[in-house]
Design a protein around this motif. Structure first.
Motif, PDB file in Angstrom:
ATOM      1  N   ALA A 115     -66.750 -36.766  -6.797  1.00 32.49           N
ATOM      2  CA  ALA A 115     -67.054 -35.834  -5.837  1.00 32.49           C
ATOM      3  C   ALA A 115     -67.003 -37.126  -4.594  1.00 32.49           C
ATOM      4  CB  ALA A 115     -68.615 -35.143  -6.266  1.00 32.49           C
ATOM      5  N   ARG A 116     -67.288 -38.017  -4.702  1.00 32.77           N
ATOM      6  CA  ARG A 116     -67.579 -38.582  -3.433  1.00 32.77           C
ATOM      7  C   ARG A 116     -65.598 -39.059  -3.614  1.00 32.77           C
ATOM      8  NH1 ARG A 116     -71.893 -41.089  -5.365  1.00 32.77           N
ATOM      9  NH2 ARG A 116     -70.975 -43.015  -6.290  1.00 32.77           N
ATOM     10  N   TRP A 117     -64.864 -39.599  -4.361  1.00 33.92           N
ATOM     11  CA  TRP A 117     -63.686 -40.084  -4.351  1.00 33.92           C
ATOM     12  C   TRP A 117     -62.740 -38.565  -3.635  1.00 33.92           C
ATOM     13  CZ3 TRP A 117     -59.625 -37.895  -7.082  1.00 33.92           C
ATOM     14  CH2 TRP A 117     -58.907 -38.778  -7.071  1.00 33.92           C
ATOM     15  N   ALA A 118     -62.801 -37.602  -4.955  1.00 33.26           N
ATOM     16  CA  ALA A 118     -62.346 -36.075  -3.891  1.00 33.26           C
ATOM     17  C   ALA A 118     -62.363 -35.692  -2.638  1.00 33.26           C
ATOM     18  CB  ALA A 118     -63.056 -35.021  -4.969  1.00 33.26           C
ATOM     19  N   GLY A 119     -63.407 -35.995  -1.686  1.00 35.69           N
ATOM     20  CA  GLY A 119     -64.123 -36.055  -0.786  1.00 35.69           C
ATOM     21  C   GLY A 119     -63.341 -37.056   0.085  1.00 35.69           C
ATOM     22  N   ALA A 120     -62.880 -37.913  -0.704  1.00 40.59           N
ATOM     23  CA  ALA A 120     -62.288 -39.142  -0.120  1.00 40.59           C
ATOM     24  C   ALA A 120     -60.698 -38.924   0.070  1.00 40.59           C
ATOM     25  CB  ALA A 120     -62.710 -40.613  -0.613  1.00 40.59           C
ATOM     26  N   ALA A 121     -60.460 -38.648  -0.979  1.00 43.95           N
ATOM     27  CA  ALA A 121     -58.681 -38.294  -1.235  1.00 43.95           C
ATOM     28  C   ALA A 121     -58.462 -36.311  -0.211  1.00 43.95           C
ATOM     29  CB  ALA A 121     -58.314 -37.471  -2.621  1.00 43.95           C
ATOM     30  N   GLY A 122     -59.460 -35.905   0.419  1.00 43.04           N
ATOM     31  CA  GLY A 122     -59.117 -35.079   1.182  1.00 43.04           C
ATOM     32  C   GLY A 122     -57.931 -34.048   0.338  1.00 43.04           C
ATOM     33  N   THR A 123     -57.595 -33.799  -0.830  1.00 41.69           N
ATOM     34  CA  THR A 123     -56.233 -33.303  -1.508  1.00 41.69           C
ATOM     35  C   THR A 123     -56.640 -31.993  -1.844  1.00 41.69           C
ATOM     36  OG1 THR A 123     -56.366 -34.198  -3.554  1.00 41.69           O
ATOM     37  CG2 THR A 123     -55.076 -35.528  -1.827  1.00 41.69           C
ATOM     38  N   PRO A 124     -56.625 -30.988  -1.700  1.00 41.61           N
ATOM     39  CA  PRO A 124     -56.825 -29.702  -2.709  1.00 41.61           C
ATOM     40  C   PRO A 124     -56.973 -29.354  -4.158  1.00 41.61           C
ATOM     41  CG  PRO A 124     -54.677 -28.959  -1.355  1.00 41.61           C
ATOM     42  CD  PRO A 124     -54.693 -30.430  -0.467  1.00 41.61           C
ATOM     43  N   GLU A 168     -60.238 -31.766  -4.644  1.00 34.25           N
ATOM     44  CA  GLU A 168     -61.170 -30.672  -4.547  1.00 34.25           C
ATOM     45  C   GLU A 168     -61.577 -29.243  -5.741  1.00 34.25           C
ATOM     46  OE1 GLU A 168     -64.381 -28.959  -3.101  1.00 34.25           O
ATOM     47  OE2 GLU A 168     -63.965 -30.758  -2.832  1.00 34.25           O
ATOM     48  N   ALA A 169     -60.084 -28.841  -6.241  1.00 30.18           N
ATOM     49  CA  ALA A 169     -60.101 -28.349  -7.059  1.00 30.18           C
ATOM     50  C   ALA A 169     -60.872 -28.667  -8.418  1.00 30.18           C
ATOM     51  CB  ALA A 169     -58.940 -27.269  -7.535  1.00 30.18           C
ATOM     52  N   LEU A 170     -60.639 -29.499  -8.694  1.00 32.72           N
ATOM     53  CA  LEU A 170     -61.197 -30.585  -9.962  1.00 32.72           C
ATOM     54  C   LEU A 170     -61.992 -30.758  -9.748  1.00 32.72           C
ATOM     55  CD1 LEU A 170     -58.006 -33.629 -11.141  1.00 32.72           C
ATOM     56  CD2 LEU A 170     -58.590 -30.676 -12.095  1.00 32.72           C
ATOM     57  N   ARG A 171     -62.889 -30.235  -8.520  1.00 38.30           N
ATOM     58  CA  ARG A 171     -64.482 -31.322  -8.545  1.00 38.30           C
ATOM     59  C   ARG A 171     -64.848 -29.808  -8.830  1.00 38.30           C
ATOM     60  NH1 ARG A 171     -68.160 -30.089  -5.518  1.00 38.30           N
ATOM     61  NH2 ARG A 171     -66.903 -28.676  -4.556  1.00 38.30           N
ATOM     62  N   ALA A 222     -66.742 -21.458  -8.680  1.00 40.85           N
ATOM     63  CA  ALA A 222     -66.339 -22.431  -8.407  1.00 40.85           C
ATOM     64  C   ALA A 222     -65.294 -22.960  -8.865  1.00 40.85           C
ATOM     65  CB  ALA A 222     -67.511 -23.258  -9.110  1.00 40.85           C
ATOM     66  N   TYR A 223     -65.129 -21.311 -10.583  1.00 41.12           N
ATOM     67  CA  TYR A 223     -64.025 -21.273 -11.221  1.00 41.12           C
ATOM     68  C   TYR A 223     -62.322 -20.701 -10.225  1.00 41.12           C
ATOM     69  CZ  TYR A 223     -64.551 -22.618 -16.128  1.00 41.12           C
ATOM     70  OH  TYR A 223     -65.659 -23.345 -16.850  1.00 41.12           O
ATOM     71  N   ARG A 224     -63.223 -19.645  -9.351  1.00 44.87           N
ATOM     72  CA  ARG A 224     -62.405 -18.682  -8.473  1.00 44.87           C
ATOM     73  C   ARG A 224     -61.612 -19.796  -7.091  1.00 44.87           C
ATOM     74  NH1 ARG A 224     -61.103 -13.238  -9.133  1.00 44.87           N
ATOM     75  NH2 ARG A 224     -62.501 -12.409 -10.143  1.00 44.87           N
ATOM     76  N   ALA A 225     -62.319 -19.971  -6.691  1.00 44.08           N
ATOM     77  CA  ALA A 225     -62.055 -21.336  -5.748  1.00 44.08           C
ATOM     78  C   ALA A 225     -60.788 -22.016  -6.079  1.00 44.08           C
ATOM     79  CB  ALA A 225     -63.261 -22.276  -5.184  1.00 44.08           C
ATOM     80  N   ALA A 226     -61.664 -22.851  -7.435  1.00 38.51           N
ATOM     81  CA  ALA A 226     -60.453 -24.222  -8.400  1.00 38.51           C
ATOM     82  C   ALA A 226     -59.273 -23.148  -7.966  1.00 38.51           C
ATOM     83  CB  ALA A 226     -61.390 -24.683  -8.827  1.00 38.51           C
ATOM     84  N   LEU A 227     -59.381 -22.004  -8.596  1.00 37.09           N
ATOM     85  CA  LEU A 227     -57.854 -21.593  -8.697  1.00 37.09           C
ATOM     86  C   LEU A 227     -57.289 -20.723  -7.768  1.00 37.09           C
ATOM     87  CD1 LEU A 227     -59.144 -19.255 -12.078  1.00 37.09           C
ATOM     88  CD2 LEU A 227     -57.065 -21.145 -11.896  1.00 37.09           C
ATOM     89  N   LEU A 260     -57.159 -23.084  -5.181  1.00 39.44           N
ATOM     90  CA  LEU A 260     -56.817 -24.322  -4.454  1.00 39.44           C
ATOM     91  C   LEU A 260     -55.777 -24.827  -5.977  1.00 39.44           C
ATOM     92  CD1 LEU A 260     -60.057 -26.514  -3.166  1.00 39.44           C
ATOM     93  CD2 LEU A 260     -58.714 -25.645  -1.588  1.00 39.44           C
ATOM     94  N   HIS A 261     -55.750 -24.917  -6.226  1.00 41.61           N
ATOM     95  CA  HIS A 261     -54.208 -24.823  -7.353  1.00 41.61           C
ATOM     96  C   HIS A 261     -53.277 -24.159  -7.208  1.00 41.61           C
ATOM     97  CE1 HIS A 261     -55.815 -27.058 -10.353  1.00 41.61           C
ATOM     98  NE2 HIS A 261     -56.984 -26.799 -10.699  1.00 41.61           N
ATOM     99  N   GLU A 262     -53.254 -22.804  -6.442  1.00 42.69           N
ATOM    100  CA  GLU A 262     -52.473 -22.815  -5.537  1.00 42.69           C
ATOM    101  C   GLU A 262     -51.139 -23.450  -4.415  1.00 42.69           C
ATOM    102  OE1 GLU A 262     -50.876 -20.034  -7.149  1.00 42.69           O
ATOM    103  OE2 GLU A 262     -52.111 -19.113  -8.310  1.00 42.69           O
ATOM    104  N   GLY A 263     -49.684 -23.210  -4.741  1.00 45.19           N
ATOM    105  CA  GLY A 263     -49.396 -24.565  -4.315  1.00 45.19           C
ATOM    106  C   GLY A 263     -50.006 -25.783  -4.200  1.00 45.19           C
ATOM    107  N   ALA A 264     -50.727 -26.101  -5.177  1.00 47.15           N
ATOM    108  CA  ALA A 264     -50.652 -27.451  -5.411  1.00 47.15           C
ATOM    109  C   ALA A 264     -49.644 -28.499  -6.611  1.00 47.15           C
ATOM    110  CB  ALA A 264     -51.949 -27.974  -6.343  1.00 47.15           C
ATOM    111  N   HIS A 265     -48.953 -27.558  -6.760  1.00 44.59           N
ATOM    112  CA  HIS A 265     -47.221 -28.010  -8.057  1.00 44.59           C
ATOM    113  C   HIS A 265     -48.060 -29.113  -9.456  1.00 44.59           C
ATOM    114  CE1 HIS A 265     -44.936 -26.282  -5.136  1.00 44.59           C
ATOM    115  NE2 HIS A 265     -44.963 -26.940  -4.095  1.00 44.59           N
TER     116      HIS A 265
END
Length: 914
Positions: free
Chosen positions: A743-752, A755-758, A774-779, A781-786
């Motif tokens: 979770a700390r790594w995902a925050g430092a990475a700052g990529t959608p 955060e979707a994986l978190r 959480a699932y809906r928010a993750a999905l 964020l996945h949009e457009g992430a290729h």
């Protein structure tokens, strides 16, 4: 004439038949001295007949340190075809053979690929038989190039036949003062046929044909017993009872003595000429005669040796000894002063150049500043041609000829560095110790510690390498040198642990490097990219392309100096930057011919492709990289790329292939710990997870994400898999600490996508009432992430959760979308899970798309070639890009078309457009 040898003849005939049919093949003959290897080679030449073009060479002890000496002899007749090779490959061979300037730091892999290309050209009109005898005496540069070509021969119509003395066999007949010869370890893996003694009936027939009825009774029986089927012994050993009485000596020693006797009976002038011929590495008759004349032996001295069959002179005016042991015996029987005189005469007979310098150096008995300077120039030219082993030998000899202590020490340092580049670690350390005992220079000792550190690194002693480099960089040396040492220390620290990594990066960030220093942009970028991933503060991370541009502008060597950027951007999740930069640097490496760095670049590129869900692209990239890494003996990248391919096999549900690749990654062929260990364990855990073995997956993943490699890219990306496995087991607490770090790594990475994986992990870990949001928010964020694979896994987990909540209608679209993606990506275990879940909701699963199914039938190499052909590249263009021969490219297209149900390039282009 061959006596017996049915198995050997059959193997040679099969090799030649394959070449006649357009297939290439390789065969290595191994055996003790005199066992008949050369006779089998001669049989092959005779059996090839007029239907083959034949090229041949023989390794010679005294040329074992002359870079590319053996290869230049082998390919001499084909130099008129050099213009047919791609530019970088042509320039590589021109530089290797002294026909042009070697563009700084030639790549030995490129020389091997150029050798492949030239062999293919020579086979373009008729099959080619390539014969190399006494491979154990080939210089290392020639051997490496030849083996790279050997391992990539496919459909050129080339038959490559090699012969090598067994390691350690007949050691007492070598070592006459020449080079050490090539390490035959790289021959491992080639098709091999070991020659043993002749069967008794064949040995009796050979002896009878040689002696007629002259040898009978006990003497005959004793000779047959002592020869033990060795054909050379049957022909050359004394044949009287009195002569045979000298028992107790090794067979090779008795053969040498027999040859001594044959030479001793010749006139003194003939003996002198034979000594000069034995010391001259290329067999050039004009050079031999000129040098012998300077020692008082005229051309007429050759006739007695020819008359008794000790030597022959071919149509190309090259002198050849009847057997290599005879050549060695001539050298060994001569007193030292005569050997020195022979080398001196040869040096004076040769024109200016490296061969002249080497012979004069072998003749020198006292310091000689001018000769030492010339030998250093020879060493520098060898390094420019990628022949670091020859350079090390030249620097070391130059040091011995240098009158002043400081100059000799400097050359010993250069020799140690060159030996390190060659992979001769024991020699490098010995040279470093010799140099270190001669100097108090802080800078020299720092360089020598760098040599020792590299040796430790390649043995897998990462902590020792890290400490040596860190201490060397802390001495009073220029910041630019310290930066290069710290970049190496970072590589070692990566396998030691997070704290050493942070220490190196802190030191790197603090270096006072000017903006015009080539490594300054990298020294700023690396800490900014990696320290936040370790939970440490750092400067803002600049765009990787801007860093690369700044480094190039300052003079960094591209792509070699920039490759670290590709790995660094992955550490903090900037996968899209790695994808772009690694693709750019890979194309640049191909164009410039800097192909030795390709396995490293292709590992980083394949990682980025995998993380973007481009599994097929990653497989193609990693497969080529693995072949190149194996070709060049890069054990670290062999391990890394095999483990990454194991991950791809796990995604696809290829159980046996995954296990096989993981095993290859964990045992990379050296004593060093496997560099691919984190990826290999992730691969095996993914296979377990995909197959529903949650307990086994959780065990592997927990060890990976909490152990010493937890900061590695693969370990970080494996945390969501651990969360899934632990939750399935009903033991979510096992994933608690790794999840917090993730979770700390995902925050430092700052990529959608991070955060979707978190959020997906959070949905799995609970509380249950927050799972849907959480699932809906993750999905979202996945949009457009290729990243189709990760989005599909999130959709699958959400669909499973909905079904468990008895919301079957709501679950169907998510499960259906996940199934479609998994099938498109060929992720069979996950597709099975999605299909099972979808069926449980009362909906039948759709069939996979036909077009995608056709492409999945191609091997990675066929797919790579088909893509390039679909873009309109010719077979020759494709061959230049992929380091294959045009005929091999055509062969793969010929195999691909029926699989795809097409018959032309036009249809191929249409298929890929579709």
């Amino acid at each position: 004439m061959l006596y017996g040898r049915e198995q050997e003849r059959a193997a040679v005939d099969a090799l030649l038949d394959g070449a006649r049919g357009g297939r290439s093949g390789v065969l290595l003959l191994r055996g003790e001295p005199g066992i008949g290897k050369t006779a089998v080679l001669e049989y092959a030449v005779a059996a090839a007949g007029d239907g083959f073009r034949v090229v041949r060479a023989t390794g010679v002890e005294y040329e074992a340190e002359l870079p590319f000496a053996g290869l230049s002899l082998l390919l001499a007749s084909g130099l008129d075809r050099l213009d047919a090779l791609p530019g970088p490959q042509r320039r590589s061979l021109e530089g290797a053979f002294g026909l042009g300037e070697a563009a700084g730091g030639a790549d030995r892999l490129l020389a091997g690929l150029a050798t492949l290309g030239l062999l293919a050209e020579l086979a373009s009109e008729q099959p080619l038989l390539c014969v190399v005898d006494d491979v154990q005496w080939l210089d290392r540069s020639s051997l490496d190039a030849l083996l790279i070509a050997a391992r990539r021969l496919q459909a050129e119509g080339v038959a490559l036949l090699l012969a090598a003395r067994d390691t350690g066999a007949g050691a007492d007949v070598g070592g006459a003062g020449g080079g050490a010869g090539a390490d035959l370890g790289p021959l491992a893996g080639l098709p091999e046929l070991r020659l043993t003694g002749l069967a008794e009936p064949d040995a009796v027939r050979l002896l009878d044909d040689r002696t007629g009825a002259a040898l009978t009774g006990p003497a005959r029986r004793r000779l047959l017993a002592e020869a033990a089927g060795n054909p050379l012994a049957l022909v050359e050993l004394p044949s009287t009872e009195a002569d045979l009485a000298s028992g107790g000596l090794a067979l090779s020693s008795r053969l040498r003595i027999a040859f001594h006797g044959q030479v001793t009976g010749l006139p003194p002038a003939t003996q002198t000429l034979l000594l000069v011929a034995a010391a001259e590495e290329n067999g050039e008759l004009d050079i031999v005669l000129a040098a012998a004349a300077a020692l008082g032996a005229g051309a007429d001295a050759l006739e007695p040796a020819e008359r008794v069959g000790l030597v022959t002179v071919g149509a190309d005016r090259r002198l050849a000894f009847r057997h290599p042991l005879l050549r060695a015996a001539v050298i060994q029987r001569a007193p030292l002063q005569q050997r020195l005189a022979a080398h001196r005469a040869l040096g004076e007979a040769l024109e200016e150049g490296d061969r002249r310098t080497w012979h004069l150096a072998l003749a020198a008995t006292a310091p000689d500043a001018g000769l030492a300077d010339a030998l250093e120039r020879t060493a520098a030219r060898a390094e420019a041609r990628g022949a670091h082993g020859g350079a090390a030998a030249a620097y070391e000899r130059a040091a011995g000829l240098t009158p002043d202590r400081d100059g000799a020490t400097r050359r010993l340092v250069l020799a140690a560095e060159a030996a390190t580049e060659e992979g001769k670690l024991e020699l490098a350390e010995a040279l470093a110790d010799r140099a270190g005992a001669r100097t108090d220079s802080i800078f020299a000792h720092a360089l020598l510690d760098q040599v020792r550190a590299v040796a430790h690194f390649w043995r897998g002693a990462y902590p020792a390498a890290y400490r040596l480099l860190l201490d060397a960089a802390a001495t009073d040396i220029e910041p630019a040198h310290a930066a290069r040492m710290l970049l190496q220390a970072f590589h070692a620290a990566w396998y030691v642990g997070e704290e050493p990594v942070a220490t190196v990066l802190d030191r790197l960030a603090a270096l006072p490097l000017g903006a015009d220093e080539p490594l300054a942009p990298l020294a700023r970028h690396l800490p900014a990219a990696v320290l936040p991933a370790l939970g440490r503060p750092a400067d803002p991370l600049p765009d990787v392309r801007a860093t690369a541009a700044a480094a190039r502008k300052a003079g960094a060597e591209s792509p070699v100096d920039l490759v670290q950027l590709c790995g660094a951007t992955l550490v903090l999740g900037r996968d899209h930057e790695t994808l772009e930069l690694a693709a750019e640097l890979t194309a640049e490496a191909r164009a410039k011919g800097t192909v030795g760095v390709l396995p490293t670049l292709q590992f980083f590129l394949a990682e980025a492709e995998l993380f973007h869900g481009r599994h097929r692209d990653a497989e193609v990239t990693a497969t080529e990289g693995l072949a190149l890494a194996r070709d060049t003996g890069q054990a670290q990248w062999t391990s890394q790329l095999a483990s990454l391919l194991a991950c791809l096999a796990a995604f696809a549900g290829a159980d046996e292939r995954c296990a096989e690749l993981a095993a290859a990654a964990l045992v990379p062929g050296s004593a060093a710990p496997a560099a691919g260990e984190p990826w290999a364990h992730w691969a095996l855990a993914l296979l377990d997870l995909g197959r529903g073995r949650a307990a086994a997956a959780a065990d592997r993943l927990h060890a990976l994400t909490t152990g010493p490699y937890r900061h590695h890219v693969g370990a970080t990306r494996a945390v969501p898999d651990l969360v899934e496995a632990a939750v399935r087991l009903g033991e979510p607490e096992r994933a608690a600490e790794p999840y917090e770090r993730f979770a700390r790594w995902a925050g430092a990475a700052g990529t959608p996508w991070a955060e979707a994986l978190r959020l997906r992990c959070q949905a799995l870990l609970g509380p249950d009432e927050l799972a849907e949001s959480a699932y809906r928010a993750a999905l979202d964020l996945h949009e457009g992430a290729h990243r189709p694979f990760e989005r599909a896994r999130t959709a699958l987990l959400y669909g499973e959760w909905l079904r468990r909540e008895r919301r079957r209608t709501d679950a169907r679209p998510y499960l259906g979308a996940a199934l479609e993606t998994f099938e498109r990506l060929g992720a069979e275990p996950w597709a099975d899970r999605a299909r099972t879940e979808l069926t449980a909701t009362g909906t039948a699963a759709p069939a996979p798309a036909a077009a995608e199914g056709a492409l999945t039938m191609l091997t990675p190499q066929e797919l790579q070639i088909a893509r390039l052909a679909a873009r309109g590249l010719t077979n020759r263009d494709i061959a230049a890009q992929l380091f294959l021969s045009p005929r091999t490219v055509g062969h793969h297209l010929y195999k691909a078309y029926p699989k795809l149900g097409i018959a032309s390039r036009t249809e191929l282009a249409a298929l890929f457009r579709a």
